[in-house]
Each structure stands twice: as structure tokens, then as C-alpha cells.
Scaffold this motif. Structure first.
Motif, PDB file in Angstrom:
ATOM      1  N   GLU A 142      -5.109   7.063 -10.577  1.00  0.00           N
ATOM      2  CA  GLU A 142      -4.902   7.685 -11.880  1.00  0.00           C
ATOM      3  C   GLU A 142      -5.149   6.674 -12.984  1.00  0.00           C
ATOM      4  OE1 GLU A 142      -1.666  11.042 -11.548  1.00  0.00           O
ATOM      5  OE2 GLU A 142      -0.911   9.215 -10.630  1.00  0.00           O
ATOM      6  N   GLN A 143      -5.784   7.101 -14.049  1.00  0.00           N
ATOM      7  CA  GLN A 143      -6.061   6.185 -15.151  1.00  0.00           C
ATOM      8  C   GLN A 143      -4.748   5.695 -15.750  1.00  0.00           C
ATOM      9  OE1 GLN A 143      -9.023   7.419 -17.984  1.00  0.00           O
ATOM     10  NE2 GLN A 143      -8.214   6.112 -19.595  1.00  0.00           N
ATOM     11  N   ARG A 179     -13.848  10.715  -6.594  1.00  0.00           N
ATOM     12  CA  ARG A 179     -12.622  10.197  -7.194  1.00  0.00           C
ATOM     13  C   ARG A 179     -12.861   8.760  -7.679  1.00  0.00           C
ATOM     14  NH1 ARG A 179     -11.619  14.606  -7.889  1.00  0.00           N
ATOM     15  NH2 ARG A 179      -9.892  15.883  -7.122  1.00  0.00           N
ATOM     16  N   THR A 180     -12.007   8.309  -8.572  1.00  0.00           N
ATOM     17  CA  THR A 180     -12.175   6.996  -9.207  1.00  0.00           C
ATOM     18  C   THR A 180     -10.995   6.091  -8.911  1.00  0.00           C
ATOM     19  OG1 THR A 180     -13.471   7.932 -11.026  1.00  0.00           O
ATOM     20  CG2 THR A 180     -12.443   5.796 -11.417  1.00  0.00           C
ATOM     21  N   THR A 226       0.835  -1.198   0.000  1.00  0.00           N
ATOM     22  CA  THR A 226       0.000   0.000   0.000  1.00  0.00           C
ATOM     23  C   THR A 226       0.870   1.248   0.000  1.00  0.00           C
ATOM     24  OG1 THR A 226      -0.160   0.079   2.413  1.00  0.00           O
ATOM     25  CG2 THR A 226      -1.848  -1.178   1.235  1.00  0.00           C
ATOM     26  N   ALA A 227       0.525   2.177  -0.881  1.00  0.00           N
ATOM     27  CA  ALA A 227       1.230   3.466  -0.964  1.00  0.00           C
ATOM     28  C   ALA A 227       0.422   4.393  -1.843  1.00  0.00           C
ATOM     29  CB  ALA A 227       2.635   3.293  -1.528  1.00  0.00           C
ATOM     30  N   THR A 228       0.381   5.663  -1.486  1.00  0.00           N
ATOM     31  CA  THR A 228      -0.317   6.634  -2.315  1.00  0.00           C
ATOM     32  C   THR A 228       0.701   7.256  -3.267  1.00  0.00           C
ATOM     33  OG1 THR A 228      -1.886   7.053  -0.556  1.00  0.00           O
ATOM     34  CG2 THR A 228      -1.788   8.682  -2.320  1.00  0.00           C
ATOM     35  N   GLU A 229       1.007   6.526  -4.315  1.00  0.00           N
ATOM     36  CA  GLU A 229       1.938   6.956  -5.352  1.00  0.00           C
ATOM     37  C   GLU A 229       1.611   6.194  -6.618  1.00  0.00           C
ATOM     38  OE1 GLU A 229       5.378   3.643  -4.680  1.00  0.00           O
ATOM     39  OE2 GLU A 229       5.817   5.664  -3.991  1.00  0.00           O
ATOM     40  N   HIS A 230       2.270   6.548  -7.733  1.00  0.00           N
ATOM     41  CA  HIS A 230       2.011   5.799  -8.954  1.00  0.00           C
ATOM     42  C   HIS A 230       3.261   5.159  -9.539  1.00  0.00           C
ATOM     43  CE1 HIS A 230       2.467  10.072 -10.668  1.00  0.00           C
ATOM     44  NE2 HIS A 230       3.583   9.443 -10.930  1.00  0.00           N
ATOM     45  N   ASP A 267       2.534  12.814  -5.094  1.00  0.00           N
ATOM     46  CA  ASP A 267       2.699  12.858  -6.541  1.00  0.00           C
ATOM     47  C   ASP A 267       1.482  12.324  -7.295  1.00  0.00           C
ATOM     48  OD1 ASP A 267       2.918  10.170  -5.993  1.00  0.00           O
ATOM     49  OD2 ASP A 267       4.700   9.840  -7.227  1.00  0.00           O
ATOM     50  N   VAL A 268       0.350  12.205  -6.620  1.00  0.00           N
ATOM     51  CA  VAL A 268      -0.867  11.695  -7.249  1.00  0.00           C
ATOM     52  C   VAL A 268      -1.831  12.865  -7.469  1.00  0.00           C
ATOM     53  CG1 VAL A 268      -2.805  10.104  -7.039  1.00  0.00           C
ATOM     54  CG2 VAL A 268      -0.553   9.460  -6.149  1.00  0.00           C
ATOM     55  N   ALA A 269      -2.004  13.238  -8.722  1.00  0.00           N
ATOM     56  CA  ALA A 269      -2.784  14.435  -9.057  1.00  0.00           C
ATOM     57  C   ALA A 269      -4.189  14.449  -8.459  1.00  0.00           C
ATOM     58  CB  ALA A 269      -2.843  14.603 -10.576  1.00  0.00           C
ATOM     59  N   PRO A 270      -4.954  13.341  -8.480  1.00  0.00           N
ATOM     60  CA  PRO A 270      -6.319  13.385  -7.935  1.00  0.00           C
ATOM     61  C   PRO A 270      -6.403  13.697  -6.441  1.00  0.00           C
ATOM     62  CG  PRO A 270      -6.054  11.483  -9.379  1.00  0.00           C
ATOM     63  CD  PRO A 270      -4.685  12.050  -9.150  1.00  0.00           C
TER      64      PRO A 270
END
Length: 297
Positions: free
Chosen positions: A146-147, A260-261, A127-131, A198-201
Motif C-alpha cells: 500500500e502506498q 500490484r505495486t 515478514t507479514a502481509t499487513e500494514h 487487512d491489505v486492500a491490494p
């Protein structure tokens, strides 16, 4: 002689873009990777990568080869899975990458379902909030905010959710009254560490307050939740975290709500694997049963 092993080295370089990173994934020295790529290019009769200061980039010929290489890789993985799994139960391991909120609050409590069906299958949940995980493809299944790029993976919408503002009754009773968004300027806001986000949404502070800032910052949503429920301030939380918590109440419910998606992504070469299908089936059932998630289909 052109072999599947050549393609294995080729795919890792195409995914990582650097020999050193590819060598770590393959467990060999980077000079060995370089020799294998050079050998493959001689066999192919053309360059497959452009060597640039920023990394190795696929040429048009290399880009065309990726699909074929992934097909071979998928067939080999499927053959291994077929030989090592028993009828009706899966073995081996599956790695799932997920944002911290979804991973901790939604997926983890539901892993018992997968465990009961496949007790010999090991699950790795990162788990991490990054892409970055999407770029390195170090996963079997990824949930992302992010898509994803269709060039890298097969993907679909998983679910949508809403972010609302939450605080405790105790915090609200001991601070200035809040009737408008502007009133939040006199309150403690809780959110991610801006320099690490670094996650735009999730860059939403300007949606709450122009030039707003969070006085309490932590790099995971569990920290936001714990800070809010301990009366430290006001936190934007997914409704699937905030609503079930009886210690929290929604702040400015008529003024602030952001949808958010979540997307689910799988490397194309892994889409036919039974363990990946088992995780996808679990995700579909979770979303279908979750009161604060809406299906992405």
C-alpha cells in the motif's frame, strides 16, 4: 531545560499515540513518559498533544515540532553510526519489514550480497502481509503493498509484479476442465484467511469470482505455494513464485492477470543512514536483476 531527551519522548508518543505503547518502546514506565511530555509542554508554553479517549493526538504546535525533532534524532543516530562503524563496513543492525512473498522469495535469497559487503551488520527481516508496521514505524526500511503516507515516511515505488493463477498438471488432470473464470466455482481455491487480511491490494477474490471464496485459507503466501504445488487446488501467486516452479502451470492465462505495486518506505529521520542506504542499494539491484519484477522508477 529543553533537551534532546525531551524530543525522544515526544517522538515516541507522536508515533504510537498512547503512553503505554511509547513507554514500551522507550523502556520506561508510562508515568515517566507522561511527566516528560508535561515538562516539554511547559517549556514550549503550549499543548503539543490532545488527550482523547482513543489516544494522544498531535496539536498543530506538536505537528510543527515533529520535523525539528526528527532532524535532531537523525543527527544523533548518524553521529552514533559514524563513531561505531569501521571504514568500508557497517556494524549494528538494520530491520527490514516486508510482505511475506517478497521477503521470503525475493529478498532473503539475495541477502548474501549485503552479508558479503557488510559482514558485521546484523539484519532483522520481519515478514507479514499487513500494514501495522508502517503505523508503528518499528522498522528501518519497509516494503509495502500500500502506498505509504508522506506524513509518516519518505517513500518511492520499488517495483510492480503480476498475480496469476497456478496449479499442478496433476490437479488439472483429475478435476473438471477449466475454460472460463466461472468454471473456477467447481474448483478448490487457495488464498489468505479473509478475516485476517487487512491489505486492500490483496482482497482480490471478487476480481476472480463475484462472491467467490477460498476453500483453503492460510495466512502466508508460502502456504499458498506449497498447497498449490502439492495439488490441493488453484492459487493466485506472484509470477516470481509461480513461473520458476516447474511443478506449476498457469491457469486461464488469457483471462486472469492482476498487477500490484511494491513501495519502499523509510522513516524520514533515517534516510541519511549508511545502513539504510545499503539496504536501498540492495533493493534497487534486486529489482533490476529480477525477471518477474518491473522497476518502479
Amino acid at each position: 531545560m529543553f533537551t534532546a531527551d525531551h524530543l525522544r519522548f515526544f517522538l515516541e508518543v507522536s508515533r504510537h499515540g498512547r503512553l503505554v505503547d511509547a513507554s514500551k518502546a522507550l523502556g520506561v514506565d508510562h508515568t515517566t513518559v507522561g511527566r516528560r511530555i508535561t515538562s516539554l509542554e511547559k517549556l514550549a508554553g503550549q499543548r503539543l498533544f490532545d488527550r482523547t479517549p482513543s489516544g494522544w493526538r498531535l496539536t498543530d504546535a506538536g505537528d510543527r515540532l515533529v520535523g525539528y525533532a526528527e532532524t535532531v534524532e537523525s543527527a544523533l543516530i548518524a553521529a552514533f553510526e559514524d563513531q561505531t562503524s569501521t571504514v568500508g563496513s557497517l556494524t549494528g543492525s538494520v530491520r527490514i519489514a516486508a510482505p511475506d512473498g517478497f521477503g521470503a522469495f525475493v529478498l532473503t535469497p539475495n541477502l548474501t550480497k549485503l552479508r558479503h559487503r557488510h559482514p558485521d551488520l546484523d539484519v532483522e527481516l520481519v515478514t507479514a502481509t499487513e500494514h501495522n508496521s508502517l503505523n508503528t514505524r518499528e522498522f528501518d526500511v519497509a516494503i509495502t503493498l500500500e502506498q505509504p503516507s508522506a506524513r509518516l515516511v519518505s517513500f518511492r515505488k520499488l517495483a510492480t509484479y503480476s498475480l496469476h493463477l497456478y496449479a499442478t498438471e496433476e490437479y488439472l488432470a483429475n478435476t473438471a476442465a477449466i475454460s472460463t473464470i466461472e468454471d473456477l466455482r467447481t474448483h478448490t481455491l487457495i488464498w489468505y484467511v479473509g478475516a485476517l487480511l487487512d491489505v486492500a491490494p490483496l482482497r482480490i477474490l471478487d476480481s476472480i469470482l463475484a462472491d467467490g471464496r477460498a476453500q483453503i485459507q492460510t495466512n502466508n503466501i508460502t502456504g499458498h505455494w506449497l498447497a498449490a504445488r502439492n495439488s490441493l487446488g488453484i492459487a493466485p501467486l506472484p509470477s516470481y513464485i509461480g513461473e520458476p516452479d516447474d511443478t506449476l502451470v498457469r491457469v486461464l492465462p488469457e483471462h486472469f492477470s492482476i498487477d500490484r505495486t511494491y513501495w519502499v518506505a523509510v522513516p524520514r529521520e533515517l534516510t541519511s543512514l549508511a545502513r539504510v542506504k545499503a539496504v536501498d542499494e540492495l533493493l534497487r539491484s534486486i529489482v533490476a536483476d529480477a525477471p518477474h519484477l518491473q522497476t518502479g522508477q
